[in-house]
Design a protein around this motif. Sequence first.
Motif, PDB file in Angstrom:
ATOM      1  N   UNK A 164      12.861  -9.016  21.116  1.00 14.40           N
ATOM      2  CA  UNK A 164      13.747  -9.916  20.368  1.00 14.40           C
ATOM      3  C   UNK A 164      15.090  -9.266  20.062  1.00 14.40           C
ATOM      4  N   UNK A 165      15.341  -8.084  20.598  1.00 16.06           N
ATOM      5  CA  UNK A 165      16.608  -7.404  20.303  1.00 16.06           C
ATOM      6  C   UNK A 165      17.674  -7.826  21.320  1.00 16.06           C
ATOM      7  N   UNK A 166      18.710  -8.547  20.861  1.00 15.42           N
ATOM      8  CA  UNK A 166      19.778  -8.923  21.802  1.00 15.42           C
ATOM      9  C   UNK A 166      20.494  -7.687  22.331  1.00 15.42           C
ATOM     10  N   UNK A 167      20.965  -7.780  23.560  1.00 14.47           N
ATOM     11  CA  UNK A 167      21.722  -6.687  24.178  1.00 14.47           C
ATOM     12  C   UNK A 167      23.098  -7.226  24.551  1.00 14.47           C
ATOM     13  N   UNK A 192      17.838  -6.598  33.387  1.00 12.05           N
ATOM     14  CA  UNK A 192      16.861  -7.595  32.951  1.00 12.05           C
ATOM     15  C   UNK A 192      15.755  -7.774  33.995  1.00 12.05           C
ATOM     16  N   UNK A 193      16.155  -7.798  35.287  1.00 11.02           N
ATOM     17  CA  UNK A 193      15.161  -7.947  36.361  1.00 11.02           C
ATOM     18  C   UNK A 193      14.289  -6.700  36.435  1.00 11.02           C
ATOM     19  N   UNK A 194      14.933  -5.534  36.418  1.00 11.99           N
ATOM     20  CA  UNK A 194      14.195  -4.280  36.616  1.00 11.99           C
ATOM     21  C   UNK A 194      13.190  -4.027  35.504  1.00 11.99           C
ATOM     22  N   UNK A 195      13.556  -4.358  34.279  1.00 10.98           N
ATOM     23  CA  UNK A 195      12.683  -4.064  33.137  1.00 10.98           C
ATOM     24  C   UNK A 195      11.922  -5.297  32.653  1.00 10.98           C
ATOM     25  N   UNK A 196      12.101  -6.415  33.343  1.00  8.27           N
ATOM     26  CA  UNK A 196      11.450  -7.655  32.952  1.00  8.27           C
ATOM     27  C   UNK A 196      11.712  -7.955  31.477  1.00  8.27           C
ATOM     28  N   UNK A 197      12.960  -7.712  31.079  1.00 11.04           N
ATOM     29  CA  UNK A 197      13.342  -7.940  29.683  1.00 11.04           C
ATOM     30  C   UNK A 197      14.111  -9.261  29.602  1.00 11.04           C
ATOM     31  N   UNK A 198      13.534 -10.229  28.881  1.00 12.19           N
ATOM     32  CA  UNK A 198      14.148 -11.548  28.797  1.00 12.19           C
ATOM     33  C   UNK A 198      14.831 -11.802  27.450  1.00 12.19           C
ATOM     34  N   UNK A 199      15.176 -10.735  26.756  1.00 10.43           N
ATOM     35  CA  UNK A 199      15.874 -10.881  25.475  1.00 10.43           C
ATOM     36  C   UNK A 199      17.265 -11.476  25.709  1.00 10.43           C
ATOM     37  N   UNK A 200      17.898 -11.980  24.630  1.00  8.95           N
ATOM     38  CA  UNK A 200      19.265 -12.494  24.750  1.00  8.95           C
ATOM     39  C   UNK A 200      20.185 -11.379  25.205  1.00  8.95           C
ATOM     40  N   UNK A 201      21.020 -11.674  26.189  1.00  9.34           N
ATOM     41  CA  UNK A 201      21.985 -10.678  26.652  1.00  9.34           C
ATOM     42  C   UNK A 201      23.309 -11.379  26.893  1.00  9.34           C
ATOM     43  N   UNK A 202      24.401 -10.673  26.618  1.00  7.74           N
ATOM     44  CA  UNK A 202      25.715 -11.262  26.859  1.00  7.74           C
ATOM     45  C   UNK A 202      26.678 -10.178  27.316  1.00  7.74           C
ATOM     46  N   UNK A 241      17.696  -6.018  14.809  1.00  2.75           N
ATOM     47  CA  UNK A 241      18.646  -5.046  15.349  1.00  2.75           C
ATOM     48  C   UNK A 241      19.282  -5.618  16.614  1.00  2.75           C
ATOM     49  N   UNK A 242      20.409  -5.053  16.957  1.00  4.04           N
ATOM     50  CA  UNK A 242      21.161  -5.491  18.142  1.00  4.04           C
ATOM     51  C   UNK A 242      21.582  -4.240  18.910  1.00  4.04           C
ATOM     52  N   UNK A 243      21.466  -4.291  20.244  1.00  2.64           N
ATOM     53  CA  UNK A 243      21.913  -3.170  21.067  1.00  2.64           C
ATOM     54  C   UNK A 243      23.319  -3.455  21.575  1.00  2.64           C
ATOM     55  N   UNK A 244      24.238  -2.559  21.241  1.00  2.00           N
ATOM     56  CA  UNK A 244      25.621  -2.676  21.703  1.00  2.00           C
ATOM     57  C   UNK A 244      25.844  -1.696  22.854  1.00  2.00           C
ATOM     58  N   UNK A 245      26.476  -2.176  23.893  1.00  2.00           N
ATOM     59  CA  UNK A 245      26.829  -1.295  25.009  1.00  2.00           C
ATOM     60  C   UNK A 245      28.326  -1.452  25.259  1.00  2.00           C
ATOM     61  N   UNK A 246      29.046  -0.355  25.177  1.00  2.00           N
ATOM     62  CA  UNK A 246      30.469  -0.368  25.518  1.00  2.00           C
ATOM     63  C   UNK A 246      30.650   0.525  26.736  1.00  2.00           C
ATOM     64  N   UNK A 247      31.255  -0.017  27.785  1.00  2.00           N
ATOM     65  CA  UNK A 247      31.529   0.821  28.956  1.00  2.00           C
ATOM     66  C   UNK A 247      33.001   0.701  29.331  1.00  2.00           C
ATOM     67  N   UNK A 248      33.455   1.692  30.044  1.00  2.00           N
ATOM     68  CA  UNK A 248      34.844   1.718  30.454  1.00  2.00           C
ATOM     69  C   UNK A 248      34.879   2.333  31.847  1.00  2.00           C
ATOM     70  N   UNK A 249      35.780   1.875  32.691  1.00  2.00           N
ATOM     71  CA  UNK A 249      35.837   2.469  34.024  1.00  2.00           C
ATOM     72  C   UNK A 249      37.267   2.467  34.543  1.00  2.00           C
ATOM     73  N   UNK A 250      37.563   3.399  35.450  1.00  2.00           N
ATOM     74  CA  UNK A 250      38.918   3.473  35.995  1.00  2.00           C
ATOM     75  C   UNK A 250      39.229   2.241  36.833  1.00  2.00           C
TER      76      UNK A 250
END
Lengths: 250, 91
Positions: A75-78, A121-131, A157-166
């Motif tokens: 139930x943890x959104x990513x 989501x496919x690899x881990x079979x995780x169907x939680x909300x993701x955006x 809880x909510x998982x935040x992912x911040x990425x940056x790339x050249x």
Amino acid sequence: MDCLPHADTALPTLYLNRWRAWLPERAGEDVPACVITDEKPPAPSVPALLRRRLTPLGRAVCTLLGEMSAHERTTMPILHASRHGDGHRPLDMLDTLFEGEPLSPARFGLSVHNAVLGVYSIAFDNHASMAALAAAGEEFEALLSEARGYLAEGCDSVMLILTDSPVPERYRIQTQAPQHPSAILMELSLSPAPDAVCLQARAADTTDEPAQTITPPLLTDWLMGGSDLIARTPVLRWQAFEVMDTTPAG
Amino acid sequence: MADTPLTELERDVANMIIEALELEDITADDIEPEAPLFGEGLGLDSIDALELGLALQKRYGIRLDSDAEENREHFASLRQLSALVAERRSD
């Protein structure tokens, strides 16, 4: 120092339960255990046939989400925010079109902003909300707004992912972009887990330094005890400190 | 390792597959010529089929109709795909 609850919702207090980062530019430096620096992270839980389509950045995100067992928290959104997406791919495709060449279907499929989360989501079979978000340089602020929305609606809880790339060389005059890719993952909640770090916002005043773009290396330095983080929208000074005692007073 | 050695053309087509699909840690000799390429066997998916169609066009000048029923046969195994290349190549 204790974290003081604040009645003003414009000055939020959040708790950082866990975090991990991928900073390949710091390979060989003394980094804490929660920071990995592999140029091409292993993503061992992603099947090889899916993994081959991920860039190092995508592999890093999947590696760290796996290490944090995000898939066990159904139930943890990513939420994944990045300004320029996953590396050169989308921009390289424009060149291919310009040259009149057909596009690679696999690369096209992986050039969308939510591609990394899709593969995860496919690899881990995780169907939680993701955006997947982009916010013209204010990605971290956008992540916080989105996360606070989920937390206000009752998510633990909510998982935040911040990425940056050249970006490719020819675009660098037009936009600010780093020399190296990077990622940081932060699990936030409204109440502290053991060993949580308190993230407390204060009103920024006129003597504050100009707000800068918040990137994974900057967040890492902040969480490692660096100077306060100045967010732009809304303008807030964020402090991070260890929660010494989570037992309610008297 | 494959049970039967690959012909020169099969090796060429196998290398095209590996290169076009960015297959990690796989060499031409790892592809069993009679084994299915999709689903079981090598385990490729529908996006790979599109990617292979593009690779065939670039490398051998073969254009496949994406809806054609016989594509299923052509893509059944490395051996079948090599037979298609032998028959229709125009490079």
